[in-house]
Scaffold this active site. Structure first.
Site, PDB file in Angstrom:
ATOM      1  N   HIS A  61       0.812  -1.215   0.000  1.00 39.73           N
ATOM      2  CA  HIS A  61       0.000   0.000   0.000  1.00 39.73           C
ATOM      3  C   HIS A  61       0.849   1.271   0.000  1.00 39.73           C
ATOM      4  CE1 HIS A  61      -2.948  -2.654   2.478  1.00 39.73           C
ATOM      5  NE2 HIS A  61      -3.099  -2.870   1.183  1.00 39.73           N
ATOM      6  N   LYS A  70       6.661   5.742   7.297  1.00 43.84           N
ATOM      7  CA  LYS A  70       6.244   4.861   8.381  1.00 43.84           C
ATOM      8  C   LYS A  70       7.454   4.301   9.109  1.00 43.84           C
ATOM      9  CE  LYS A  70       2.136   3.426   5.831  1.00 43.84           C
ATOM     10  NZ  LYS A  70       1.471   2.315   5.142  1.00 43.84           N
ATOM     11  N   TYR A 130       3.023   1.000  14.174  1.00 44.20           N
ATOM     12  CA  TYR A 130       3.810   1.912  13.351  1.00 44.20           C
ATOM     13  C   TYR A 130       3.359   3.348  13.507  1.00 44.20           C
ATOM     14  CZ  TYR A 130       0.035   0.839   9.972  1.00 44.20           C
ATOM     15  OH  TYR A 130      -1.174   0.641   9.359  1.00 44.20           O
ATOM     16  N   ASP A 169      -6.513  -5.944  -1.852  1.00 46.41           N
ATOM     17  CA  ASP A 169      -5.200  -6.449  -2.255  1.00 46.41           C
ATOM     18  C   ASP A 169      -5.307  -7.516  -3.339  1.00 46.41           C
ATOM     19  OD1 ASP A 169      -4.072  -4.658  -0.504  1.00 46.41           O
ATOM     20  OD2 ASP A 169      -3.850  -6.114   1.110  1.00 46.41           O
TER      21      ASP A 169
END
Length: 182
Positions: A61, A70, A130, A169
């Site tokens: 992504h 991130k 994260y 996905d």
């Protein structure tokens, strides 16, 4: 904290110093001054936490607007974490870095904006946390096909079974057709 460059210079592995004895351990997981001096001048504005079962693959992504850097780590279990360079101007455009992150090795991975990101759960389950440099904006999210031959990612699939994917996905774009950063 040790900052380890990868094959893609902007993607960095962070290895914390762990102080432990028979009672347990202590480690710093983030320190703003060191991160800015040795990694990136980013400010984090959102923290996320997910839990997934073995065989789940989330990604690859990225957001075309409100792009996110991130800082990733696993607090329970083990994942194979991947960053794909989507920056056309980069000498590593189209290349990827894959790293095992686990509660045991306590490594973190810095994935800057301009990269697609995904992970595959190798343990029975995994909890993934994260920090992000921008807010999640689903209207700008793109999903790259996890098994696109152009990327040649060697996912460590448990028992060679196909991963469990979300419908988003399952319908990911091929690298050639996906939007890039120019």
């Amino acid at each position: 904290m040790k900052f380890v460059k990868t094959a893609i210079e902007d993607v960095v592995i962070l290895e914390p110093t762990i102080f432990g004895d028979e009672r347990g351990f202590f480690m710093e997981t983030f320190r703003d001054d060191e991160f800015k001096a040795k990694c990136s001048e980013q400010v984090f504005i959102q923290d996320n936490h997910s839990k997934s079962s073995q065989g789940i693959l989330r990604g690859l992504h990225y957001q075309t607007q409100n792009t996110q850097g991130k800082l990733l780590r696993v607090v329970s279990g083990e994942v194979y974490d991947v960053a794909v360079d989507m920056r056309e101007y980069s000498p590593t455009f189209g290349q990827h870095v894959g790293v095992v992150l686990s509660a045991e090795n306590k490594k973190q991975l810095w994935v800057p904006a301009g990269f697609a990101h995904g992970f595959y759960v190798m343990s029975d389950s995994a909890e993934f946390v994260y920090k992000c440099t921008d807010y999640y904006s689903p209207e700008f999210e793109v999903s790259l096909k996890w098994n696109d031959p152009a990327l040649n990612i060697q996912w460590p699939l448990v028992n060679s079974a196909l991963p469990n994917l979300s419908s988003k996905d399952e319908n990911g774009l091929c690298f050639a057709d996906a939007p890039k950063f120019t």
